[in-house]
Structure formats: structure tokens, C-alpha cells
Design an enzyme around this catalytic site. Structure first.
Site, PDB file in Angstrom:
ATOM      1  N   ASP A  13      20.298   8.027  12.953  1.00  0.00           N
ATOM      2  CA  ASP A  13      20.251   8.669  11.641  1.00  0.00           C
ATOM      3  C   ASP A  13      21.533   9.444  11.356  1.00  0.00           C
ATOM      4  O   ASP A  13      21.773  10.494  11.961  1.00  0.00           O
ATOM      5  CB  ASP A  13      19.035   9.597  11.605  1.00  0.00           C
ATOM      6  N   ASP A  35      23.367   7.177   4.438  1.00  0.00           N
ATOM      7  CA  ASP A  35      22.343   7.642   5.380  1.00  0.00           C
ATOM      8  C   ASP A  35      21.619   6.458   6.020  1.00  0.00           C
ATOM      9  O   ASP A  35      20.817   5.781   5.382  1.00  0.00           O
ATOM     10  CB  ASP A  35      21.348   8.531   4.628  1.00  0.00           C
TER      11      ASP A  35
END
Length: 402
Positions: free
Chosen positions: A102, A287
Site C-alpha cells: 500500500d 495509491d
């Protein structure tokens, strides 16, 4: 004189001495294969859960959250739609965990065997057991990470972590309080943050920074590939470079616009030939932990108006699947180039729904200042454009994925 053969022990000694005097150009790559899983949202919908309430709670959380507390940053991801995970090892002998890589956060955490009995979400996951690791070092500092779907709490520990064949000594979170949603149904165990040190909770040095400090990588970059085909390899993270098998042409780079974050400036969003938004510049975060593309609600409403889409289900815009071929392209202007998504790129069919509705992978997300307003380019974008995150030059590169 006749030549004499050198004894085997002498050959071994010579080889050893030479091997240790080689140039230090032993840089390499780390490679983590990713698997694609059904998202938590898909599983919940399959079970008949009303996602409207859950989506509303996520929206309220964002409105109430403070984004100014730098010691405890709020992570925008809620993991309801995350689909890709890879495996890492922690401890000696290694204990295996499935984690989300992430870029929107910077801490590593996994559930602990010390997870409280009230947190039943822990029961279905691999749990870290410090008593089974000879390399474990106690820390004990309490930590909390706030996510869109709630918060995880626990304490810090130290152990060896293996990522893509690279071993580092790492401080990470042992989670003892894990929210029921989304983690009760999540196929992954924890999260490995690939963000910057400034994004890390409690000042913990991120895993990738520890890897960089060892100088084992060919370049100070990592790259992410997400497959568009569910029946093939889910994806790949490459530490130290990129994989030409998964992209074509050259990378085009966009400089980071905010130090300590994978944030860039977007100079336009178009639907078909018409530029509707961001001509004066918008903030956009790339992201890897987010599935959709999101932006301010008012901006998404303009896009949907241009697309002719009106219906919403649980914060998702939906259309009849028969209409998908008629939807125009959506383009994003980054670093002087146009990155275009076709209707097949930004529309998806939930395999667990029995109706004829298809979901647009575009969501409204209102982040208050000073963090927002901000756009988030998630897996929907990365599937089309192979993405390289360059720490050395503080930039992000995009190439057309194969």
C-alpha cells in the site's frame, strides 16, 4: 618444469578470496508475485449485506477525521475494494502472511496471537506468534492506525522480515484489535506500507527504507503491475526496478508535488473530447492499496453527468451492462501527457451480482483541507498503466501495461 595441479583446498581458498574482492555491484531485484482476490465489497454483496450503510459510515468517518495530526496520519484507504495481495515472511523460522502493498501508508502490521477474544476477525487470519521466533525482539510501544473503515490497534515488535527474498530487521505492528469490517472477510492478513517515512505512525522506519539502506537494490525504485485478467497472475511488485514483460514503450515521469507522499499534480480530467476538471491543477495520490479512482464528490457528479450516468448503489455509480460500449473515454493529464481509460478500463461487473448492472470504478471522496481535496488513482488506473515509484528522483513513472 612440468606444471603441478593446484590442490583442491587451494582452489577453494583462491575462489573465496576472489569472491570477496569482487566489485560491490551486486545490486539485484526483489520480486513479489501478487494474487487477485474477490474484494470484501463483492463478498458482502454476495451475502446480501446492504452496502449503503457501510458506505455512509465511511463517508461520515472522513468528514469527522482530523488530517492535521502528523503523528497519527489517517490512511484514506478503507480496503473494501482491495483485490491484490502478496506474501511476506516474518520471524525465524519464517511465518507467512498475505499483505496489501500500500503506497498510501508506511507501516507494516499483521494480526497477533495476542489479539483479544472480542475481535473475531483475527480468528480467520494468519497470526504472528513471537514465542515461535528466535529473532524476535520486544518493543511494546502501543500504536493505532486510523483507516477509512475504522482503526487497528496493537503494539510494536521487532523481527526479521523477508520481502521478495530480501531480509531486513524491521519494527512492525502486532495488531490486537482488528475491526470486523472489512477484515473479517478480507483474504489478506495485514498491510505493508510502501509510503514515505513521513507517513509512518510512531516514527517507524518503513520496510522499503530499510531495504534501501542495505544498498542491495539495482535502483532506488519499486514498480507495480496489476493484471487485468482474473484467471492469470494477479500482479507483481518489483523492488529495485521494473519488469519489461509487463509494459511496453518507455516510462514517462511525473515529479512528486508534495514531499513525503506519492502525490503528483494533475492538470486536467476529460470525458470524451471535453476537459471538465483540474485545468488549474489538482492534487492526485497514486495509491496501490485502493481499487477505484476517486475524487471530490462535485467533480464526480460532473463526470457522471457527462457520461449520462445517474443511478447509484451503495456509493457506487452503476449502469446497465448493455450501455457500457457507448460510454466515452476518460482521460487524465499528468506531466504533460494524456492517460486515457476506455469504458472497458473503468467499468466492471461484480461476479456475485445476479442483475445486469455494471459498476463504474469511480467514486466521490471528499477530503477536507489541508490534506484535500485530492484525487486518488488506484488499481483501476494502475491496471492500464504500469507504475514505477522512484524514491531516488522523487517521481512516479507510467508506461502502458501489457
Amino acid at each position: 618444469m612440468g606444471g603441478r595441479r593446484m590442490p583442491l583446498w587451494a582452489l577453494l581458498l583462491l575462489w573465496t578470496s576472489c569472491s570477496f574482492s569482487l566489485p560491490t555491484d551486486t545490486a539485484s531485484f526483489g520480486r513479489i508475485l501478487l494474487k487477485k482476490m474477490p474484494s470484501v465489497r463483492e463478498i458482502l454483496e454476495e451475502r446480501g449485506v446492504d452496502m449503503t450503510r457501510i458506505s455512509a459510515e465511511w463517508g461520515e468517518f472522513i468528514k469527522k477525521s482530523s488530517f492535521t495530526n502528523v503523528t497519527s496520519p489517517v490512511v484514506l484507504t478503507n480496503y473494501l475494494d482491495t483485490q491484490y495481495y502478496g506474501e511476506i515472511g516474518i520471524g525465524t523460522p519464517s511465518q507467512t502472511f498475505k499483505v496489501i502493498f500500500d503506497t498510501g501508508s508506511a507501516n507494516l502490521w499483521v494480526p497477533s496471537t495476542k489479539c483479544g477474544p472480542l475481535y473475531t476477525a483475527c480468528e480467520i487470519h494468519n497470526l504472528y506468534d513471537s514465542s515461535e521466533s528466535s529473532s524476535y525482539m520486544e518493543n511494546g510501544t502501543e500504536f493505532t492506525i486510523h483507516y477509512g473503515s475504522g482503526k487497528v490497534k496493537g503494539f510494536l515488535s521487532q523481527d526479521v522480515v523477508t520481502v521478495g527474498g530480501i531480509i531486513v530487521t524491521q519494527t512492525f505492528g502486532e495488531v490486537t484489535e482488528l475491526p470486523l469490517i472489512p477484515f473479517m472477510l478480507a483474504k489478506f492478513d495485514g498491510v505493508l506500507g510502501m509510503g514515505f517515512p513521513a507517513q509512518a505512525v510512531d516514527g517507524v522506519i518503513p520496510v522499503f527504507d530499510h531495504i534501501l539502506s542495505q544498498r542491495v537494490l539495482k535502483e532506488e525504485v519499486f514498480s507495480v503491475y496489476y493484471s487485468r485478467e482474473s484467471h492469470l497472475l494477479g500482479g507483481e511488485v518489483v523492488l529495485g526496478g521494473s519488469d519489461p514483460q509487463h509494459y511496453q514503450g518507455n516510462f514517462h515521469y511525473v515529479s512528486i508535488s508534495k514531499a513525503g507522499s506519492w502525490q503528483i499534480t494533475m492538470k486536467g480530467v476529460s470525458v470524451g473530447p471535453a476537459t471538465l476538471l483540474c485545468e488549474e491543477g489538482c492534487m492526485a495520490v497514486v495509491d496501490t492499496g485502493t481499487s477505484y479512482i476517486s475524487g471530490p464528490t462535485s467533480s464526480l457528479q460532473l463526470i457522471m453527468q457527462a457520461l449520462g450516468v445517474k443511478e447509484k448503489r451503495a456509493n457506487n455509480y452503476v449502469v446497465n451492462c448493455s450501455q457500457v460500449p457507448t460510454l466515452p473515454d476518460i482521460s487524465f493529464y499528468l506531466g504533460g501527457r494524456t492517460y486515457t481509460l476506455s469504458n472497458m478500463d473503468y467499468v466492471q461487473k461484480n461476479p456475485f451480482r445476479n442483475d445486469d448492472l455494471c459498476i463504474l470504478a469511480l467514486q466521490g471522496l471528499d477530503i477536507p483541507p489541508p490534506t484535500g481535496p485530492v484525487w486518488v488513482l488506484g488499481a483501476t488506473f494502475i491496471r492500464k498503466f504500469y507504475t514505477e515509484f522512484d524514491r531516488h528522483n522523487n517521481r512516479i513513472g507510467f508506461a502502458l501495461a501489457r
